[in-house]
Scaffold this motif. Sequence first.
Motif, PDB file in Angstrom:
ATOM      1  N   MET A   1     -35.424 -87.036 -57.271  1.00 16.01           N
ATOM      2  CA  MET A   1     -34.003 -87.169 -57.447  1.00 16.01           C
ATOM      3  C   MET A   1     -33.552 -88.484 -56.828  1.00 16.01           C
ATOM      4  SD  MET A   1     -33.385 -84.297 -58.977  1.00 16.01           S
ATOM      5  CE  MET A   1     -31.654 -84.401 -59.179  1.00 16.01           C
ATOM      6  N   LEU A   2     -32.673 -89.165 -57.524  1.00 14.17           N
ATOM      7  CA  LEU A   2     -32.053 -90.372 -56.993  1.00 14.17           C
ATOM      8  C   LEU A   2     -30.793 -89.960 -56.243  1.00 14.17           C
ATOM      9  CD1 LEU A   2     -31.726 -93.466 -56.791  1.00 14.17           C
ATOM     10  CD2 LEU A   2     -30.448 -93.337 -58.931  1.00 14.17           C
ATOM     11  N   ILE A   3     -30.644 -90.434 -55.039  1.00 12.89           N
ATOM     12  CA  ILE A   3     -29.466 -90.116 -54.223  1.00 12.89           C
ATOM     13  C   ILE A   3     -28.446 -91.227 -54.435  1.00 12.89           C
ATOM     14  CG2 ILE A   3     -28.631 -89.690 -51.901  1.00 12.89           C
ATOM     15  CD1 ILE A   3     -31.530 -88.810 -51.204  1.00 12.89           C
ATOM     16  N   VAL A   4     -27.336 -90.903 -55.105  1.00  8.96           N
ATOM     17  CA  VAL A   4     -26.308 -91.908 -55.400  1.00  8.96           C
ATOM     18  C   VAL A   4     -25.254 -91.984 -54.304  1.00  8.96           C
ATOM     19  CG1 VAL A   4     -26.657 -91.890 -57.887  1.00  8.96           C
ATOM     20  CG2 VAL A   4     -25.040 -90.301 -56.876  1.00  8.96           C
ATOM     21  N   SER A   5     -25.099 -90.938 -53.539  1.00  4.89           N
ATOM     22  CA  SER A   5     -24.250 -90.920 -52.348  1.00  4.89           C
ATOM     23  C   SER A   5     -24.712 -89.754 -51.492  1.00  4.89           C
ATOM     24  CB  SER A   5     -22.766 -90.779 -52.715  1.00  4.89           C
ATOM     25  OG  SER A   5     -22.523 -89.518 -53.289  1.00  4.89           O
ATOM     26  N   CYS A   6     -24.454 -89.831 -50.197  1.00  5.72           N
ATOM     27  CA  CYS A   6     -24.896 -88.763 -49.310  1.00  5.72           C
ATOM     28  C   CYS A   6     -24.000 -88.734 -48.079  1.00  5.72           C
ATOM     29  CB  CYS A   6     -26.359 -88.970 -48.906  1.00  5.72           C
ATOM     30  SG  CYS A   6     -26.993 -87.640 -47.875  1.00  5.72           S
ATOM     31  N   ALA A   7     -23.204 -87.694 -47.970  1.00  7.81           N
ATOM     32  CA  ALA A   7     -22.313 -87.550 -46.818  1.00  7.81           C
ATOM     33  C   ALA A   7     -23.101 -87.217 -45.553  1.00  7.81           C
ATOM     34  CB  ALA A   7     -21.286 -86.464 -47.098  1.00  7.81           C
ATOM     35  N   ASP A   8     -24.295 -86.661 -45.707  1.00  9.81           N
ATOM     36  CA  ASP A   8     -25.127 -86.268 -44.566  1.00  9.81           C
ATOM     37  C   ASP A   8     -25.746 -87.473 -43.865  1.00  9.81           C
ATOM     38  OD1 ASP A   8     -26.374 -84.299 -42.907  1.00  9.81           O
ATOM     39  OD2 ASP A   8     -28.231 -84.557 -44.028  1.00  9.81           O
ATOM     40  N   ASP A   9     -26.262 -88.452 -44.629  1.00 11.55           N
ATOM     41  CA  ASP A   9     -26.915 -89.632 -44.045  1.00 11.55           C
ATOM     42  C   ASP A   9     -26.810 -90.793 -45.027  1.00 11.55           C
ATOM     43  OD1 ASP A   9     -28.527 -91.525 -42.820  1.00 11.55           O
ATOM     44  OD2 ASP A   9     -30.109 -90.102 -42.317  1.00 11.55           O
ATOM     45  N   ALA A  10     -25.999 -91.775 -44.700  1.00  9.46           N
ATOM     46  CA  ALA A  10     -25.756 -92.908 -45.603  1.00  9.46           C
ATOM     47  C   ALA A  10     -27.006 -93.747 -45.846  1.00  9.46           C
ATOM     48  CB  ALA A  10     -24.653 -93.789 -45.031  1.00  9.46           C
ATOM     49  N   ARG A  11     -28.009 -93.671 -44.965  1.00 11.76           N
ATOM     50  CA  ARG A  11     -29.246 -94.429 -45.168  1.00 11.76           C
ATOM     51  C   ARG A  11     -30.028 -93.944 -46.380  1.00 11.76           C
ATOM     52  NH1 ARG A  11     -32.276 -93.506 -39.758  1.00 11.76           N
ATOM     53  NH2 ARG A  11     -31.523 -91.448 -40.265  1.00 11.76           N
ATOM     54  N   ALA A  12     -29.743 -92.744 -46.873  1.00 10.49           N
ATOM     55  CA  ALA A  12     -30.476 -92.174 -48.003  1.00 10.49           C
ATOM     56  C   ALA A  12     -29.967 -92.679 -49.356  1.00 10.49           C
ATOM     57  CB  ALA A  12     -30.390 -90.650 -47.956  1.00 10.49           C
ATOM     58  N   VAL A  13     -28.811 -93.293 -49.397  1.00  8.03           N
ATOM     59  CA  VAL A  13     -28.215 -93.748 -50.659  1.00  8.03           C
ATOM     60  C   VAL A  13     -29.116 -94.790 -51.312  1.00  8.03           C
ATOM     61  CG1 VAL A  13     -26.237 -94.916 -51.697  1.00  8.03           C
ATOM     62  CG2 VAL A  13     -25.881 -93.259 -49.868  1.00  8.03           C
ATOM     63  N   GLY A  14     -29.377 -94.593 -52.616  1.00  7.19           N
ATOM     64  CA  GLY A  14     -30.207 -95.508 -53.382  1.00  7.19           C
ATOM     65  C   GLY A  14     -31.691 -95.183 -53.322  1.00  7.19           C
ATOM     66  N   HIS A  48     -24.932 -82.664 -52.005  1.00  6.84           N
ATOM     67  CA  HIS A  48     -24.289 -81.869 -53.045  1.00  6.84           C
ATOM     68  C   HIS A  48     -24.860 -82.290 -54.407  1.00  6.84           C
ATOM     69  CE1 HIS A  48     -21.194 -79.976 -50.583  1.00  6.84           C
ATOM     70  NE2 HIS A  48     -21.090 -81.126 -49.949  1.00  6.84           N
ATOM     71  N   SER A  49     -24.723 -81.446 -55.396  1.00  6.49           N
ATOM     72  CA  SER A  49     -25.242 -81.723 -56.740  1.00  6.49           C
ATOM     73  C   SER A  49     -24.670 -83.000 -57.322  1.00  6.49           C
ATOM     74  CB  SER A  49     -24.931 -80.552 -57.683  1.00  6.49           C
ATOM     75  OG  SER A  49     -25.592 -79.402 -57.250  1.00  6.49           O
ATOM     76  N   HIS A  50     -23.388 -83.275 -57.064  1.00  3.91           N
ATOM     77  CA  HIS A  50     -22.770 -84.481 -57.632  1.00  3.91           C
ATOM     78  C   HIS A  50     -23.264 -85.773 -56.963  1.00  3.91           C
ATOM     79  CE1 HIS A  50     -20.043 -83.678 -54.222  1.00  3.91           C
ATOM     80  NE2 HIS A  50     -19.858 -84.996 -54.206  1.00  3.91           N
ATOM     81  N   GLU A  51     -24.001 -85.656 -55.866  1.00  5.96           N
ATOM     82  CA  GLU A  51     -24.547 -86.820 -55.179  1.00  5.96           C
ATOM     83  C   GLU A  51     -25.963 -87.161 -55.656  1.00  5.96           C
ATOM     84  OE1 GLU A  51     -22.394 -86.498 -50.863  1.00  5.96           O
ATOM     85  OE2 GLU A  51     -24.179 -85.260 -51.166  1.00  5.96           O
ATOM     86  N   LEU A  52     -26.526 -86.340 -56.556  1.00  8.89           N
ATOM     87  CA  LEU A  52     -27.898 -86.514 -57.016  1.00  8.89           C
ATOM     88  C   LEU A  52     -27.971 -86.781 -58.510  1.00  8.89           C
ATOM     89  CD1 LEU A  52     -29.380 -83.434 -55.128  1.00  8.89           C
ATOM     90  CD2 LEU A  52     -29.537 -85.826 -54.436  1.00  8.89           C
ATOM     91  N   ARG A  53     -28.978 -87.544 -58.914  1.00 11.58           N
ATOM     92  CA  ARG A  53     -29.246 -87.827 -60.327  1.00 11.58           C
ATOM     93  C   ARG A  53     -30.758 -87.687 -60.542  1.00 11.58           C
ATOM     94  NH1 ARG A  53     -24.612 -87.352 -60.459  1.00 11.58           N
ATOM     95  NH2 ARG A  53     -22.998 -88.838 -60.912  1.00 11.58           N
ATOM     96  N   PRO A  54     -31.190 -87.218 -61.716  1.00  9.81           N
ATOM     97  CA  PRO A  54     -32.625 -87.161 -61.999  1.00  9.81           C
ATOM     98  C   PRO A  54     -33.228 -88.560 -61.986  1.00  9.81           C
ATOM     99  CG  PRO A  54     -31.373 -85.925 -63.647  1.00  9.81           C
ATOM    100  CD  PRO A  54     -30.388 -86.677 -62.805  1.00  9.81           C
ATOM    101  N   ALA A  55     -34.424 -88.672 -61.450  1.00  9.62           N
ATOM    102  CA  ALA A  55     -35.094 -89.981 -61.401  1.00  9.62           C
ATOM    103  C   ALA A  55     -36.281 -90.010 -62.343  1.00  9.62           C
ATOM    104  CB  ALA A  55     -35.565 -90.273 -59.985  1.00  9.62           C
TER     105      ALA A  55
END
Length: 55
Positions: A1-14, A48-55
Amino acid sequence: MLIVSCADDARAVGRTGRIVDEVPPGPLTGGRWTVCGVGLLVGPVLCHSHELRPA
């Protein structure tokens, strides 16, 4: 899964990881999926589901 945003840990974005939950998320995780394998210095994150995209 591609993490497009993450309220839990911003280092995970991208970054990409894999969902480790066996069942859909419930009240214990606040409706968020557990994503692992994001990076060497980034532990498992809750997204959350809206923060993830299939990779």
